[in-house]
Design a protein around this motif. Structure first.
Motif, short mmCIF file in Angstrom:
data_model
loop_
_atom_site.label_atom_id
_atom_site.label_comp_id
_atom_site.label_asym_id
_atom_site.label_seq_id
_atom_site.Cartn_x
_atom_site.Cartn_y
_atom_site.Cartn_z
N ALA B 54 17.83 -1.75 -3.11
CA ALA B 54 18.07 -0.76 -2.05
C ALA B 54 19.49 -0.93 -1.53
CB ALA B 54 17.05 -0.96 -0.92
N ALA B 57 20.46 0.69 1.91
CA ALA B 57 19.72 0.41 3.15
C ALA B 57 20.49 -0.56 4.04
CB ALA B 57 18.35 -0.17 2.80
N VAL B 106 12.01 -0.10 5.05
CA VAL B 106 13.39 0.22 4.69
C VAL B 106 14.01 0.93 5.89
CG1 VAL B 106 14.86 1.57 3.17
CG2 VAL B 106 12.85 0.38 2.23
N ASP B 107 14.91 0.26 6.55
CA ASP B 107 15.44 0.76 7.83
C ASP B 107 14.28 1.19 8.74
OD1 ASP B 107 17.93 0.19 6.87
OD2 ASP B 107 18.45 2.26 6.38
N GLY B 108 13.24 0.38 8.74
CA GLY B 108 12.10 0.59 9.63
C GLY B 108 11.03 1.53 9.09
N VAL B 109 11.25 2.12 7.90
CA VAL B 109 10.32 3.11 7.36
C VAL B 109 9.51 2.50 6.22
CG1 VAL B 109 10.11 5.40 6.32
CG2 VAL B 109 11.94 4.95 7.99
N MET B 110 8.22 2.72 6.28
CA MET B 110 7.30 2.19 5.27
C MET B 110 7.63 2.71 3.88
SD MET B 110 3.22 2.71 5.53
CE MET B 110 3.38 4.47 5.14
N ALA B 111 7.72 1.79 2.91
CA ALA B 111 7.96 2.20 1.51
C ALA B 111 7.18 1.26 0.61
CB ALA B 111 9.45 2.13 1.18
N ASN B 112 6.48 1.83 -0.37
CA ASN B 112 5.78 0.99 -1.34
C ASN B 112 6.77 0.27 -2.23
OD1 ASN B 112 3.24 1.61 -0.45
ND2 ASN B 112 2.84 3.16 -2.02
N PRO B 114 7.94 -0.42 -5.79
CA PRO B 114 7.74 0.23 -7.09
C PRO B 114 7.21 -0.73 -8.16
CG PRO B 114 10.09 -0.01 -6.59
CD PRO B 114 9.33 -0.38 -5.34
N THR B 118 -0.64 0.52 -7.06
CA THR B 118 -1.05 0.94 -5.72
C THR B 118 -2.55 0.75 -5.53
OG1 THR B 118 -1.06 3.22 -6.53
CG2 THR B 118 0.84 2.52 -5.22
N ASN B 123 -5.87 4.26 4.52
CA ASN B 123 -5.89 5.70 4.23
C ASN B 123 -4.70 6.18 3.43
OD1 ASN B 123 -8.30 6.27 5.85
ND2 ASN B 123 -7.00 5.65 7.55
N ARG B 124 -4.09 5.28 2.70
CA ARG B 124 -3.00 5.68 1.81
C ARG B 124 -2.94 4.73 0.64
NH1 ARG B 124 -0.40 2.92 6.17
NH2 ARG B 124 0.62 1.07 5.37
N GLN B 125 -2.20 5.10 -0.38
CA GLN B 125 -1.96 4.21 -1.50
C GLN B 125 -0.87 3.23 -1.08
OE1 GLN B 125 -3.70 3.87 -4.11
NE2 GLN B 125 -4.67 5.83 -4.60
#
Lengths: 391, 391
Positions: B54, B57, B106-112, B114, B118, B123-125
C-alpha cells in the motif's frame, strides 16, 4: 427473553439492511450483494450506485476489474464523492449488463466493497456487481427442479495434495439409481478457480433451466481449479513473459491421471469418449482444447470460449496438424465449439479461425456474443448455447 | 505455442506465490490463504506476519475481529510499518491458536487482505488467519474417506424465496443405497452464514476423521443460514437494543415448515425425533435450543455452543419451565450439551447453568474449551466432543 435475544441477533445481522440514504429512485440492491446489503444498487435503467463509508479517507475511487478486452463497467477509476457523514458514492452507467468485477481504491489502495459478495478473480477474492440484462431469464433460479453442486475432496497423485472439485448433478440424480450420465469438464479463466462457474457463471441455474425446457441432456458437470504444481518443482521463467516465474502447471496430468478416473469410479457416468466433453473460458479454454487434442481417446466434444491460445494457431499446423485431415477430425470429434464476444480482443482471431477451419472442411461451430467484453456475460451466453449441443 | 500460453497463464495465476521478501525464518503461508499467497505467514513458534502492499497509504493497521469475549489475535489495532517498496508489515504473537477473523485499516478504512481467503462474518466477507494448534490433527484433511458437502437450493414457503443449504453426507452415502441416516441441524453464529461450519469450522474434516476412527455414527449434517425475513414485513425496533431495527426473523418457521420436510423428502434420512439433532454456536445455539424446546416432537438431541441466550435463563422458568420436571425432560431428551471457552464471557454463566441443572436432576453435559475465546477453535472442539455423543 430468549426470543428477545434472537431478535437482537437478527438486528445485528441486519445492520447493513438499513444502509445509507440517497438511493436512486426505483433502484434495488444488486443480486451479487451479501445478504441484506443495500449497496451497490442498480436502477431500472441500468445505472449502478456504489457506496463506501470511509470518513477518514482522503480519496476513494471505484476501480472496475481490468480484464483484457475491457470491463463492462468502463475503464475507470471513477472518483467518488464524500457526503457529510463520510460516505463516498458514485453512480455510473455501465457499458453493458452482466457480471463485472470491481474494487475500491482507498487512498490508492485496493479494498473490497463490504456490501458485495466476494468472487474469486485476479487470484484473490474480489467484489463483483450483477447488472441485469433486460429481457432474459435463462440464468435465474426459476421455479424448476434444481440440480445440486457438490464439493468433492480427492487426493491427487500428481501434486501429492488434496484437491476440491465442484460437481453439478442434474435434478433426479439421487432418485433414479439406474441412469448413467455423460460428463462435461468445465474450466474457469486465469486467476479464477473452481467456484467461478457457479458463483459468477450461474452454470447451475442455466443448466437447470435448459433441462426443464428439455433443450439439453442431463449431464454431470465437473469443475476443478486449473492449477497443479508438483512439490519441490522450481519456478521457471516463461520465455518472453514479463510475469514473475511460476512452477510448471501440471493440470492436464491431474485431469487425466487423477480427476477422470476418480469421477468415473465414484459416480454413475458413461465412461467413454463419446460421452465426455471439455470446455472452458479464456485460460480454461486453452487448457480444454490442449487436453482434448492431446487425449482424443478421452474426449470427443470440445469447446473453447474466448480462447487466447488460438490467437496465433495455424489451422494447418496447430495442435500437431490435427485439422489437416478434415475428414479424420470430423469423424473423431462430435463438436468443436468456438466463441467470442464482439467487444473483446479475441473477436479479432476467433471468427477468422472459424472461417479458415470451415474452408478446410473442418466442422466447427462459432458462437458470437454481441456487445460483450472478456467477462462472464459472454461465457454464460456461450455455455447456454454450448450445453444443448452436447451428447 | 499453446503450451507457452498455458505456462504464461499459470505464471499470471502464480503472481502472488512470489510474494515479498522478509519472511520470518521457517514460517509458512497460512492455510487460510488463497492459493499461492505468501502472506500472512505463520512461524513454527506461532507468530504471524501480515503484509500489505500500500505505497500510497498514510497509515496501515491490522485489526483483529472484535468478537464479544475477545479475539485470539489480541485486541489491536496493531500499527504496521512501511518498507521502502511501500509494503506494510507487522508480526504479532497471537494470544491463542485457531482461526481468527481480521482485516486491515488503510487510513482508517476497513480493507480485506488480498492474500486471505474470505470468510463470511460480521455480515460481510472478511479475512481470516489459521494459526495451527500444536499437537492436534482432528480437523485436518487426512488420508481417510471424505464426505461430500452439497449445495442444495430449495424454495421457502415462509419467505417466498429460494434458499441454499449446505449439507454434509458421510463417505459411502452414494455407494450404499439401502442405509438411512440420522440428521444433525448445525447452525452458525450471528453475522455468519451457512458456509461457516465448513470454511471456518472444518466440520467436514472433523466428522470424516471421527467416522474413520469409528467414534461417531454416520450422519447427514444440514447447515442453513439462520435468517428468514418475510416479504413486506416492516423492520421493528428491538426493546432496549442500540442496533438498527430489523424485520422479525422467521428462521424457526423455515426449519419446521420448509427445511426438515425437504430434507426428509429428498434424502435417505431416519425421519423421527430419535434420529434428529440440532445445535449451533452463539446466535445459532440460541436458535437451536429454542427450536428444539418449541418442537420436542421433532428433536431429541440438543446442543448449545457458547450460548448467549442462556445468560439470564432461569433453570426453573426458562423455556416454559421445560426443566422443572427433570424426570420428564430426561425421558424426552437424549442429550443436552452445553459448552463454553474459558476465555469468553459465556464462561460466566454456562458452567453455572450446567451445575444448577445437574442439581435439579436434569441430565446435561458440559464441555469446556480451555484457553479459547468466542471463536471457531472453541466450536471446532465442541463439535468434536458433541458429534460422537449423537445417535
Amino acid at each position: 427473553m430468549n426470543k428477545r435475544f434472537l431478535a437482537l441477533a437478527a438486528a445485528v445481522a441486519a445492520i447493513s439492511m438499513i444502509g445509507w440514504a440517497q438511493a436512486p429512485a426505483g433502484s434495488q440492491p444488486a443480486t451479487s450483494n451479501v445478504r441484506g446489503a443495500e449497496y451497490p444498487r442498480v436502477s431500472p435503467d441500468g445505472k449502478v450506485t456504489f457506496h463506501l463509508s470511509a470518513p477518514t479517507a482522503q480519496k476513494v475511487q471505484l476501480q472496475p476489474g481490468d480484464a483484457s478486452g475491457g470491463n463492462g463497467l468502463g475503464t475507470g477509476p471513477f472518483d467518488m464523492v464524500k457526503d457529510e457523514k463520510g460516505v463516498w458514492s458514485v453512480t455510473i452507467t455501465p457499458i453493458m449488463p452482466g457480471f463485472h468485477y470491481y474494487w475500491f481504491l482507498v487512498d490508492g489502495v485496493m479494498a473490497n466493497d463490504p456490501g458485495s459478495e466476494t468472487y474469486f478473480g485476479y487470484n484473490r477474492q474480489t467484489s463483483g456487481v450483477e447488472v441485469p440484462e433486460s429481457g432474459v431469464d435463462y440464468q435465474l433460479a426459476k421455479d424448476v427442479p434444481h440440480g445440486e453442486v457438490r464439493m468433492h475432496w480427492y487426493h491427487s497423485k500428481v501434486t501429492g495434495l488434496w484437491r476440491r472439485a465442484q460437481i453439478y448433478f442434474p435434478p433426479g440424480y439421487d432418485a433414479d439409481q439406474k441412469t448413467r450420465f455423460p460428463v462435461l469438464y468445465l474450466q474457469h479463466g486465469g486467476g479464477e478457480d473452481e467456484t467461478g462457474w457457479v458463483k459468477q457463471g450461474k452454470m447451475n441455474f442455466i443448466l437447470d433451466n435448459l433441462l426443464a425446457e428439455k433443450t439439453a441432456k442431463p449431464m454431470i458437470v465437473v469443475m476443478d481449479a486449473g492449477y497443479a504444481f508438483k512439490p519441490g518443482e522450481a519456478a521457471v521463467q516463461t520465455e518472453g513473459s514479463n510475469q514473475p516465474p511460476a512452477p510448471p502447471n501440471h493440470f492436464e496430468e491431474v485431469v487425466v491421471t487423477d480427476l477422470i478416473p476418480m469421477i468415473d469410479a465414484t459416480y454413475r457416468t458413461i465412461a467413454d469418449r463419446d460421452h465426455r466433453a471439455i470446455t472452458g473460458l479464456s485460460m480454461g479454454s486453452g487448457q480444454a482444447v490442449q487436453i482434448a487434442f492431446d487425449h482424443a481417446e478421452l474426449f470427443s466434444w470440445v469447446g473453447a470460449f474466448s480462447c487466447g491460445a488460438l490467437q496465433n494457431t495455424d489451422a494447418n499446423t496447430g495442435f500437431n496438424g490435427i485439422w489437416k485431415d478434415a475428414a479424420a477430425f470430423n469423424k473423431k470429434f462430435h463438436l468443436l465449439f468456438l466463441s467470442a464476444g464482439t467487444l473483446e480482443r479475441h473477436h479479432g482471431w476467433i471468427p477468422q479461425l472459424h472461417q479458415k477451419l470451415t474452408e478446410m472442411g473442418v466442422k466447427n461451430t462459432y458462437f458470437e456474443s454481441p456487445g460483450t467484453a472478456h467477462e462472464w456475460l459472454n461465457w454464460r451466453r456461450a455455455f447456454h448455447d454450448f450445453a444443448p449441443r452436447l451428447f
